[in-house]
Structures are given as structure tokens and as C-alpha cells.
Motif scaffolding. Structure first.
Motif, mmCIF file in Angstrom:
data_model
loop_
_atom_site.group_PDB
_atom_site.id
_atom_site.type_symbol
_atom_site.label_atom_id
_atom_site.label_comp_id
_atom_site.label_asym_id
_atom_site.label_seq_id
_atom_site.Cartn_x
_atom_site.Cartn_y
_atom_site.Cartn_z
ATOM 1 N N HIS A 234 6.248 11.619 15.244
ATOM 2 C CA HIS A 234 5.337 12.732 15.982
ATOM 3 C C HIS A 234 4.878 13.406 14.963
ATOM 4 C CE1 HIS A 234 6.685 11.822 20.118
ATOM 5 N NE2 HIS A 234 7.727 11.277 19.654
ATOM 6 N N GLY A 235 3.647 13.992 14.859
ATOM 7 C CA GLY A 235 3.460 15.039 13.895
ATOM 8 C C GLY A 235 2.405 14.235 13.086
ATOM 9 N N PRO A 236 1.887 15.141 11.940
ATOM 10 C CA PRO A 236 0.897 14.624 10.811
ATOM 11 C C PRO A 236 1.605 13.832 9.828
ATOM 12 C CG PRO A 236 1.524 17.230 10.751
ATOM 13 C CD PRO A 236 2.202 16.562 11.825
ATOM 14 N N LEU A 237 0.749 13.381 8.978
ATOM 15 C CA LEU A 237 1.131 12.381 8.022
ATOM 16 C C LEU A 237 1.860 13.243 7.094
ATOM 17 C CD1 LEU A 237 -2.215 10.184 7.201
ATOM 18 C CD2 LEU A 237 0.020 9.581 8.713
ATOM 19 N N CYS A 238 2.777 12.432 6.287
ATOM 20 C CA CYS A 238 3.634 13.370 5.517
ATOM 21 C C CYS A 238 3.938 12.913 4.207
ATOM 22 C CB CYS A 238 4.850 14.028 6.060
ATOM 23 S SG CYS A 238 6.316 12.751 6.588
ATOM 24 N N GLY A 239 4.688 13.783 3.226
ATOM 25 C CA GLY A 239 5.231 12.952 2.156
ATOM 26 C C GLY A 239 6.895 13.487 2.040
ATOM 27 N N ALA A 240 7.165 13.409 0.681
ATOM 28 C CA ALA A 240 8.847 13.552 0.542
ATOM 29 C C ALA A 240 9.165 15.165 0.755
ATOM 30 C CB ALA A 240 8.882 13.545 -1.071
ATOM 31 N N ASP A 241 8.336 16.175 0.624
ATOM 32 C CA ASP A 241 8.600 17.531 0.803
ATOM 33 C C ASP A 241 9.043 17.698 2.439
ATOM 34 O OD1 ASP A 241 8.230 18.154 -1.678
ATOM 35 O OD2 ASP A 241 6.381 18.948 -1.656
ATOM 36 N N VAL B 178 0.878 -1.225 -0.009
ATOM 37 C CA VAL B 178 -0.174 0.025 -0.042
ATOM 38 C C VAL B 178 0.968 1.323 0.137
ATOM 39 C CG1 VAL B 178 -1.996 -0.955 0.873
ATOM 40 C CG2 VAL B 178 -0.200 -0.241 2.553
ATOM 41 N N GLY B 179 2.304 1.426 -0.077
ATOM 42 C CA GLY B 179 3.090 2.326 -0.189
ATOM 43 C C GLY B 179 3.014 3.129 1.013
ATOM 44 N N VAL B 180 3.143 2.392 2.141
ATOM 45 C CA VAL B 180 3.179 3.103 3.575
ATOM 46 C C VAL B 180 4.392 2.973 4.395
ATOM 47 C CG1 VAL B 180 2.086 3.223 5.923
ATOM 48 C CG2 VAL B 180 0.651 3.251 3.796
ATOM 49 N N VAL B 181 5.018 4.119 5.090
ATOM 50 C CA VAL B 181 6.095 3.843 5.925
ATOM 51 C C VAL B 181 5.939 4.481 7.130
ATOM 52 C CG1 VAL B 181 8.510 4.164 6.299
ATOM 53 C CG2 VAL B 181 7.879 3.577 3.861
ATOM 54 N N PHE B 182 5.956 3.458 8.310
ATOM 55 C CA PHE B 182 5.949 3.948 9.572
ATOM 56 C C PHE B 182 7.494 4.039 10.046
ATOM 57 C CE2 PHE B 182 2.297 1.584 9.214
ATOM 58 C CZ PHE B 182 1.162 2.212 9.859
ATOM 59 N N SER B 183 8.014 5.386 10.179
ATOM 60 C CA SER B 183 9.309 5.751 10.262
ATOM 61 C C SER B 183 9.688 5.814 11.650
ATOM 62 C CB SER B 183 9.365 7.233 9.630
ATOM 63 O OG SER B 183 8.834 8.162 10.667
ATOM 64 N N GLY B 184 8.834 5.669 12.808
ATOM 65 C CA GLY B 184 9.373 6.013 14.145
ATOM 66 C C GLY B 184 9.835 7.463 14.185
ATOM 67 N N ASP B 185 10.719 7.735 15.100
ATOM 68 C CA ASP B 185 11.242 9.097 15.278
ATOM 69 C C ASP B 185 12.290 9.314 14.420
ATOM 70 O OD1 ASP B 185 9.330 9.610 17.250
ATOM 71 O OD2 ASP B 185 10.699 9.648 18.827
ATOM 72 N N LEU B 186 12.524 8.823 13.482
ATOM 73 C CA LEU B 186 13.417 9.208 12.341
ATOM 74 C C LEU B 186 12.805 10.379 11.516
ATOM 75 C CD1 LEU B 186 14.726 5.792 10.825
ATOM 76 C CD2 LEU B 186 16.269 7.672 11.839
ATOM 77 N N LEU B 187 11.423 10.589 11.905
ATOM 78 C CA LEU B 187 10.621 11.666 11.449
ATOM 79 C C LEU B 187 9.954 12.445 12.379
ATOM 80 C CD1 LEU B 187 9.130 10.539 7.860
ATOM 81 C CD2 LEU B 187 11.084 12.021 8.248
ATOM 82 N N PHE B 188 10.072 13.569 12.783
ATOM 83 C CA PHE B 188 9.247 14.675 13.500
ATOM 84 C C PHE B 188 8.821 15.481 12.598
ATOM 85 C CE2 PHE B 188 12.154 12.865 16.454
ATOM 86 C CZ PHE B 188 11.592 12.932 17.812
ATOM 87 N N ILE B 189 7.534 15.759 12.277
ATOM 88 C CA ILE B 189 6.917 16.637 11.377
ATOM 89 C C ILE B 189 6.256 17.750 12.126
ATOM 90 C CG2 ILE B 189 5.391 16.913 9.448
ATOM 91 C CD1 ILE B 189 8.107 15.184 8.928
ATOM 92 N N GLY B 190 6.869 19.133 11.902
ATOM 93 C CA GLY B 190 6.073 20.367 12.566
ATOM 94 C C GLY B 190 6.623 20.280 13.928
ATOM 95 N N SER B 191 7.724 19.424 14.367
ATOM 96 C CA SER B 191 8.242 19.610 15.790
ATOM 97 C C SER B 191 9.609 19.453 15.483
ATOM 98 C CB SER B 191 7.755 19.018 16.807
ATOM 99 O OG SER B 191 7.619 17.313 16.465
ATOM 100 N N THR B 192 10.547 19.914 16.436
ATOM 101 C CA THR B 192 11.985 19.862 16.236
ATOM 102 C C THR B 192 12.354 18.460 16.438
ATOM 103 O OG1 THR B 192 12.159 22.164 17.013
ATOM 104 C CG2 THR B 192 14.082 20.924 16.882
ATOM 105 N N PRO B 193 13.129 17.835 15.703
ATOM 106 C CA PRO B 193 13.679 16.531 16.174
ATOM 107 C C PRO B 193 14.913 16.516 17.034
ATOM 108 C CG PRO B 193 14.587 17.194 14.088
ATOM 109 C CD PRO B 193 13.742 18.305 14.519
ATOM 110 N N ILE B 194 15.201 15.550 17.651
ATOM 111 C CA ILE B 194 16.124 15.493 18.887
ATOM 112 C C ILE B 194 17.128 14.459 18.388
ATOM 113 C CG2 ILE B 194 16.716 15.232 21.192
ATOM 114 C CD1 ILE B 194 13.514 15.308 21.592
ATOM 115 N N LEU B 195 18.511 14.628 18.434
ATOM 116 C CA LEU B 195 19.628 13.679 18.318
ATOM 117 C C LEU B 195 20.171 13.293 19.850
ATOM 118 C CD1 LEU B 195 21.410 12.391 15.824
ATOM 119 C CD2 LEU B 195 23.099 14.034 16.769
ATOM 120 N N TRP B 196 19.667 12.121 19.999
ATOM 121 C CA TRP B 196 20.025 11.392 21.280
ATOM 122 C C TRP B 196 21.245 10.705 21.255
ATOM 123 C CZ3 TRP B 196 18.479 13.658 25.686
ATOM 124 C CH2 TRP B 196 17.141 14.096 25.835
ATOM 125 N N HIS B 197 21.515 10.060 20.052
ATOM 126 C CA HIS B 197 22.651 9.108 19.911
ATOM 127 C C HIS B 197 23.698 9.446 18.930
ATOM 128 C CE1 HIS B 197 24.796 5.278 19.339
ATOM 129 N NE2 HIS B 197 24.298 4.931 20.587
#
Length: 329
Positions: free
Chosen positions: A230-237, A186-205
Motif C-alpha cells: 500500500h502506498g507509493p513506490l519507495c526506497g531504503a529511507d 532489474v532491482g525491483v522488490v514487490f513486498s506485499g504488506d511488509l511495507l505500508f508507505i504513507g499509511s500506518t502498518p498493522i500487525l495481525w499475526h
């Protein structure tokens, strides 16, 4: 609360706007055969509500597998709400990190003390206020939840009935064990926290280069829908915007490091620069100081630090102090 159907037999539980602890989860169903849950949340009330919704969607398709995308508690502390006979899967690196994490009871105590300490001035108050913000009103489980009982090193295909789900370890990046779940039919990817959309990502490691490589991998999958941690569904942009943020952080942060600027001051300088403008509306922009503390450690040639409570406390003190400075302007 309603699960959002994002493709045939595929749902996402979105928790907007996607701030601290507001984790997205997923459900993949082969009707009449089997189901897979992607991530669980740390708030007990919401975890129970999601489990109830999932039961209504899987009456004919029992949950046989659960995937935890990484070791942060907001992605697996709800594991006790999934069926007791379901297999729980994560990367080998993630399981190791989970065992190093502070248990929910310890985080609860720290956050509760933080709520009281937040009234105090100075670093103690800043730390307390920020830790209470991270908890965000969530009620944590009283005991440590079930750990995964199945791991893989790099890739593994899991068959959910007749549907293939491809798991791939792309860390270490955000944490030591970041993985994604790709549902190619179905062309869906669950990315976990490799993607934060609309909020600032965090590098812990880190290293940060791994995260940028992971984003390139996500783009190469050319999925129709990406479900961020975290955040809304997204695409490549939106993925490209996260990549541009990390490229900027890497370049600007390194210049400050090479100039001998202390990491907290580097974060403040970077946030006051014109280059920060595309990201200033993202939630929790003060998280940059957490990332800078990690990057400075790595740039000094030191190993990545485990996610101990002491390390988190120091990071939250930095973020709380920066946030107070921002709010006092």
C-alpha cells in the motif's frame, strides 16, 4: 488507470494513497515468452480493469504465474480475473490462512450491516462505521475466488521466460504467510504488506521481531525500487522509517503492557506522545490499536489468533472507537 512501468519489462498498478483495500499489484514480462502477475485486488471493477490492462501488455507473453503475497482478501480476491490456466503461487502458511479467512460474501454482509449500524451511538456504531470505511466502496466478488494451487515453504525461484523471480517467505509478521517477490535483473522488490508507505502498518499475526527482521532483509537486497503493498513506490529511507516505527511501538507498547495499562488506552497514550509525531501524518493512525491488541495477546504468551470475522469485528470496534475519540477533539 494506467500501469506504471518501473523497470524493463516490469510494471506496477499503484492505487494511491494506499488506504484500506487500496492494494498495489505488479506485472513482470519476458516479451515473447511469459508473464507473472503479483497480487490481485478485491474490488471487482478495479480487478477487471487491471486484468484488461495486463492483457494489452502481455499479448505476446501469456500470464503463466500469479503470486499472492499473503492472505488478506485485498491481495487475492481478484484471482478469478487472471487466466484460468495460470498457476497461482503463495507460501504454504499463506494458503492455510486463506482457508481460514471469512469469504467475500460474509465480509460484504458484515460491511453492509455496518453501514446501517454506523448511525447508532456507542460500540455498535463505531464498529459499523469502521467496517464500512475498511470496505471503502469496493464491490466484492459474489463467490470465493480461486485459491493458489502451488505453495512453497521458505524460498522458490520461478522462471518467467528467461527472467528469474525469487520468492521468499519472511513471515509470520503482518499475517501468517507474508512473502516477497524479488526481480534481481532489474532491482525491483514487490513486498506485499511488509511495507505500508504513507499509511500506518498493522500487525495481525506477529511476532513483531519477525517483521523487523523482514525489513532488514529488504534493506539488504539493496533494490532500486520497492513496490509496497500500500502506498507509493519507495526506497531504503522509507523502509527505515517503517522500521523505526515498529521499534518505537515495540518499546513503548511493552512499557505500557508491563505497567498494566489496557491495550486501547496504551494506544491512545502512545499517539498523544511526542515520539508519535513522525508518524501522525500517516494514513489511518488509529490502526495502532489493532496492533496493540495483537501485541498484548503475544506478550501474554497466547498464540497468534486466526483472522476470523469475530476477531476482525472486535479490532474494528477498537479502531472505530479510537477514531471517534480523535475526531471529537
Amino acid at each position: 488507470m494506467n500501469a506504471q512501468q518501473i523497470a524493463d519489462g516490469t510494471w506496477a498498478h499503484l492505487w494511491t494513497p494506499g488506504g484500506w483495500g487500496q492494494t498495489n499489484t505488479g506485472l513482470i514480462v519476458d516479451d515473447g515468452a511469459a508473464s507473472m502477475v503479483i497480487d490481485t485486488v478485491w474490488d471487482t471493477g478495479r480487478a477487471d480493469a487491471i486484468a484488461s490492462e495486463n492483457r494489452s501488455l502481455t499479448r505476446r507473453s501469456p500470464v503463466t504465474d500469479v503470486v499472492n503475497t499473503h492472505s488478506d482478501g485485498d491481495h487475492w480476491w481478484g484471482n478469478d480475473t487472471v487466466p484460468s490456466d495460470a498457476r497461482i503461487i503463495t507460501s504454504a502458511a499463506s494458503l492455510h490462512a486463506m482457508k481460514e479467512e471469512t469469504p467475500p460474501s460474509g465480509v460484504h454482509l458484515f460491511a453492509s450491516l455496518g453501514a446501517l449500524a454506523g448511525r447508532l451511538p456507542g460500540p455498535v456504531g463505531a464498529t459499523g462505521t469502521y467496517m464500512d470505511r475498511v470496505r471503502g466502496g469496493a464491490t466484492f466478488p459474489r463467490t470465493s475466488p480461486r485459491l493458489p494451487n502451488h505453495t512453497f515453504d521458505v524460498t522458490e525461484r520461478i522462471d518467467v521466460g528467461t527472467r528469474a523471480v525469487q520468492l521468499r517467505y519472511l513471515g509470520p509478521a503482518h499475517t501468517a504467510g507474508d512473502l516477497i517477490a524479488h526481480v534481481p535483473d532489474v532491482g525491483v522488490v514487490f513486498s506485499g504488506d511488509l511495507l505500508f508507505i504513507g499509511s500506518t502498518p498493522i500487525l495481525w499475526h506477529g511476532p513483531l521481531s519477525n517483521w523487523i527482521d523482514a525489513l532488514d532483509h529488504l534493506l539488504a537486497l539493496d533494490a532500486a525500487v520497492y513496490v509496497p503493498g500500500h502506498g507509493p513506490l519507495c526506497g531504503a529511507d522509507e523502509i527505515r522509517a517503517v522500521r523505526e516505527y515498529w521499534t518505537w511501538v515495540d518499546d513503548a507498547g511493552r512499557r505500557h503492557f508491563d505497567a498494566g495499562v489496557e491495550y486501547a488506552y496504551a494506544a491512545r497514550n502512545m499517539m498523544q506522545s511526542r515520539d508519535f509525531q513522525p508518524y501522525q501524518a500517516w494514513g489511518s493512525p488509529e490502526r495502532l490499536v489493532l496492533t496493540m491488541s495483537t501485541l498484548y495477546r503475544l506478550w501474554k504468551g497466547e498464540p497468534a489468533a486466526p483472522p476470523t470475522l469475530l476477531r476482525r469485528a472486535r479490532a474494528f470496534a477498537d479502531a472505530g472507537a479510537l477514531l471517534r475519540t480523535m475526531e471529537s477533539r
